[in-house]
Design an enzyme around this catalytic site. Structure first.
Site, PDB file in Angstrom:
ATOM      1  N   ASP A 221       0.121  -4.502   5.745  1.00 40.02           N
ATOM      2  CA  ASP A 221      -0.560  -3.959   6.929  1.00 40.02           C
ATOM      3  C   ASP A 221      -2.038  -4.308   6.848  1.00 40.02           C
ATOM      4  O   ASP A 221      -2.698  -4.026   5.841  1.00 40.02           O
ATOM      5  CB  ASP A 221      -0.395  -2.440   6.985  1.00 40.02           C
ATOM      6  CG  ASP A 221       0.983  -2.024   7.445  1.00 40.02           C
ATOM      7  OD1 ASP A 221       1.867  -2.895   7.547  1.00 40.02           O
ATOM      8  OD2 ASP A 221       1.180  -0.810   7.692  1.00 40.02           O
TER       9      ASP A 221
ATOM     10  N   HIS B 257      -7.149  -2.485   5.598  1.00 35.38           N
ATOM     11  CA  HIS B 257      -6.306  -1.430   6.172  1.00 35.38           C
ATOM     12  C   HIS B 257      -6.910  -0.055   5.886  1.00 35.38           C
ATOM     13  O   HIS B 257      -6.196   0.929   5.690  1.00 35.38           O
ATOM     14  CB  HIS B 257      -4.890  -1.538   5.585  1.00 35.38           C
ATOM     15  CG  HIS B 257      -3.839  -0.811   6.371  1.00 35.38           C
ATOM     16  ND1 HIS B 257      -3.668  -0.976   7.726  1.00 35.38           N
ATOM     17  CD2 HIS B 257      -2.892   0.079   5.977  1.00 35.38           C
ATOM     18  CE1 HIS B 257      -2.652  -0.227   8.134  1.00 35.38           C
ATOM     19  NE2 HIS B 257      -2.170   0.438   7.091  1.00 35.38           N
TER      20      HIS B 257
ATOM     21  N   HIS C 149       6.812  -5.679  10.962  1.00 38.86           N
ATOM     22  CA  HIS C 149       6.128  -4.405  11.180  1.00 38.86           C
ATOM     23  C   HIS C 149       5.750  -4.300  12.657  1.00 38.86           C
ATOM     24  O   HIS C 149       4.596  -4.052  13.022  1.00 38.86           O
ATOM     25  CB  HIS C 149       4.891  -4.310  10.274  1.00 38.86           C
ATOM     26  CG  HIS C 149       4.404  -2.895  10.080  1.00 38.86           C
ATOM     27  ND1 HIS C 149       3.496  -2.307  10.915  1.00 38.86           N
ATOM     28  CD2 HIS C 149       4.694  -1.958   9.141  1.00 38.86           C
ATOM     29  CE1 HIS C 149       3.231  -1.073  10.507  1.00 38.86           C
ATOM     30  NE2 HIS C 149       3.961  -0.838   9.421  1.00 38.86           N
TER      31      HIS C 149
ATOM     32  N   HIS D   8       0.869  -1.177   0.000  1.00 37.92           N
ATOM     33  CA  HIS D   8       0.000   0.000   0.000  1.00 37.92           C
ATOM     34  C   HIS D   8       0.902   1.222   0.000  1.00 37.92           C
ATOM     35  O   HIS D   8       2.135   1.087  -0.008  1.00 37.92           O
ATOM     36  CB  HIS D   8      -0.959  -0.012   1.198  1.00 37.92           C
ATOM     37  CG  HIS D   8      -0.305   0.041   2.543  1.00 37.92           C
ATOM     38  ND1 HIS D   8       0.543  -0.948   3.008  1.00 37.92           N
ATOM     39  CD2 HIS D   8      -0.350   0.989   3.527  1.00 37.92           C
ATOM     40  CE1 HIS D   8       0.968  -0.626   4.219  1.00 37.92           C
ATOM     41  NE2 HIS D   8       0.454   0.540   4.549  1.00 37.92           N
TER      42      HIS D   8
ATOM     43  N   ASP E  18       5.627   4.978   5.293  1.00 34.02           N
ATOM     44  CA  ASP E  18       6.702   4.132   5.836  1.00 34.02           C
ATOM     45  C   ASP E  18       6.988   2.912   4.963  1.00 34.02           C
ATOM     46  O   ASP E  18       8.023   2.262   5.124  1.00 34.02           O
ATOM     47  CB  ASP E  18       6.382   3.688   7.266  1.00 34.02           C
ATOM     48  CG  ASP E  18       5.077   2.914   7.388  1.00 34.02           C
ATOM     49  OD1 ASP E  18       4.060   3.383   6.850  1.00 34.02           O
ATOM     50  OD2 ASP E  18       5.067   1.847   8.037  1.00 34.02           O
ATOM     51  N   HIS E  19       6.116   2.625   4.004  1.00 34.36           N
ATOM     52  CA  HIS E  19       6.323   1.488   3.104  1.00 34.36           C
ATOM     53  C   HIS E  19       6.950   1.889   1.770  1.00 34.36           C
ATOM     54  O   HIS E  19       7.317   1.020   0.978  1.00 34.36           O
ATOM     55  CB  HIS E  19       5.002   0.758   2.856  1.00 34.36           C
ATOM     56  CG  HIS E  19       4.475   0.067   4.075  1.00 34.36           C
ATOM     57  ND1 HIS E  19       4.524  -1.304   4.241  1.00 34.36           N
ATOM     58  CD2 HIS E  19       3.922   0.560   5.217  1.00 34.36           C
ATOM     59  CE1 HIS E  19       4.004  -1.622   5.422  1.00 34.36           C
ATOM     60  NE2 HIS E  19       3.637  -0.494   6.026  1.00 34.36           N
TER      61      HIS E  19
ATOM     62  N   HIS F  83       1.184   3.900   2.186  1.00 35.08           N
ATOM     63  CA  HIS F  83       1.576   4.618   3.400  1.00 35.08           C
ATOM     64  C   HIS F  83       3.062   4.964   3.320  1.00 35.08           C
ATOM     65  O   HIS F  83       3.872   4.175   2.809  1.00 35.08           O
ATOM     66  CB  HIS F  83       1.312   3.762   4.635  1.00 35.08           C
ATOM     67  CG  HIS F  83       0.034   4.095   5.339  1.00 35.08           C
ATOM     68  ND1 HIS F  83      -0.680   3.155   6.044  1.00 35.08           N
ATOM     69  CD2 HIS F  83      -0.648   5.264   5.476  1.00 35.08           C
ATOM     70  CE1 HIS F  83      -1.759   3.716   6.575  1.00 35.08           C
ATOM     71  NE2 HIS F  83      -1.760   4.997   6.236  1.00 35.08           N
TER      72      HIS F  83
END
Length: 363
Positions: free
Chosen positions: A234, A211, A309, A112, A116-117, A114
């Site tokens: 996530d 998510h 994670h 996805h 931090d990914h 986000h």
């Protein structure tokens, strides 16, 4: 008296030997570094691994700072083909240290969008281009919107691209190999899984997970020569994930400990940090407690459960027990709280599962 003299002589020998080693420590370290470089530069960096699936945590953390864990990243080596799922900050350096060179990455799969990914995506694309002398960009698979992400990083690195080419020359860093090629996908109306890679030996499937509001969010399943791994991305507890994970050799699942996160919320409230208190409350709704992931793994008949994670940070090993809670009572197979460098090997033609860590040598 004789024993005393012998003991004194032994002590003197040990001191002399220890002193000699101390004085030679630079020479010894240099020789070790030369061997590490030889391994890193080898034509086949995977020659020490048997044919099969090898799953490494190039990043096992979350947006919260953790001295043991960088941003989320999972490497999947299928035979000699290296794939990366997500590219959190610091994960590209970990790939190199784990002898999984960025130059060898065949494709990236994003779960996805986000931050931090994806915040290490630019570094990974650059290292793969410059370090591998690539003539074509890196394929980046992901949900709708991945094209904006890839183009954004390429724009941010465009000036640096010019510097690299001017310095090293087009024969070394080929202009056509810069950046990435976005391969966006969306699920059909019936929500069916998507087959992204299909060869005689390897299949890669994407499936939706829970998510919201970060939608679509996906997990991935890799099947290679009879061995299989599922990576959750996530997600809150997901029935679809449980279905896809049926019979998998390895489930790499995200995990959040509600009890430990509640400590963060209390501390934020007590110190007037209302915004952080709200964030630590909100994240409970779209992540999975370790015990819930253990139930999913047990019902799905998974053989091995690897947590990644990790939320909240676990700066000392003693916190792993409280983090897991009752997970070991629920899931009857092996469980590991992931750390950067962990590698689970699933050799083809067997049911063996082997664990190692490719960063421990540096600690």
């Amino acid at each position: 008296m004789r024993r005393w003299r012998i003991g004194l002589a032994i002590a003197a020998i040990v001191l002399v030997a220890g002193g000699a080693l101390w004085l030679a420590r630079g020479t010894i370290a240099t020789a070790m570094m030369e061997r590490l470089y030889a391994k890193a530069m080898a034509p086949d960096p995977f020659d020490d691994l048997p044919d099969g699936l090898h799953v490494g945590l190039c990043g096992s953390g979350s947006p919260m700072p953790d001295p043991m864990r960088t941003g989320p990243c999972t490497a999947v080596l299928a035979g000699k083909q290296l794939f990366v799922i997500d590219a959190g900050a610091g994960s590209t350096k970990n790939l190199s240290l784990m002898d999984m060179p960025p130059a060898e990455v065949q494709a990236i799969f994003l779960t996805h969008l986000h931050s931090d990914h994806i915040d290490g995506l630019g570094e990974l694309m650059l290292q793969r281009w410059a370090g591998g002398g690539r003539s074509s960009p890196l394929p980046v698979h992901g949900p709708v919107g991945v094209d904006k992400v890839v183009q954004g990083f390429m724009q941010a690195y465009e000036i640096d691209r010019g510097f690299r080419i001017a310095h090293h020359g087009e024969a070394v860093v080929r202009p056509t190999g810069f950046g990435g090629t976005a391969a966006a996908f969306d699920f059909p109306a019936d929500g069916a899984n998507l087959l992204l890679v299909s060869t005689p030996d390897l299949k890669v499937v994407a499936f939706p997970v829970r998510h919201a509001p970060a939608e679509p969010s996906v997990g991935y399943r890799f099947d290679y020569k009879g061995r299989s791994v599922v990576v959750s991305g996530d997600t809150a507890p997901s029935e679809r994930l449980e279905s896809v994970a049926k019979g998998a050799d390895l489930l790499v699942h995200e995990a959040l400990s509600p009890k430990l996160v509640a400590m963060q919320t209390r501390a934020a409230k007590a110190n007037g940090r209302a915004n952080l208190a709200a964030i630590t409350r909100d994240i409970l709704s779209y992540h999975t407690a370790p015990e819930d992931a253990a139930r999913i793994a047990q019902r799905a008949g998974v053989r091995y459960l690897l947590f990644t994670h990790i939320i909240p940070p676990l700066p000392v090993e003693a916190l792993e027990g409280p983090f897991l809670g009752d997970s070991r009572k629920i899931f009857r197979g092996p469980i590991r709280v992931g750390r950067d460098g962990d590698v689970i090997s699933l050799p083809a033609g067997s049911t063996d599962t082997k664990y190692g860590n490719r960063l421990m040598r540096f600690r």
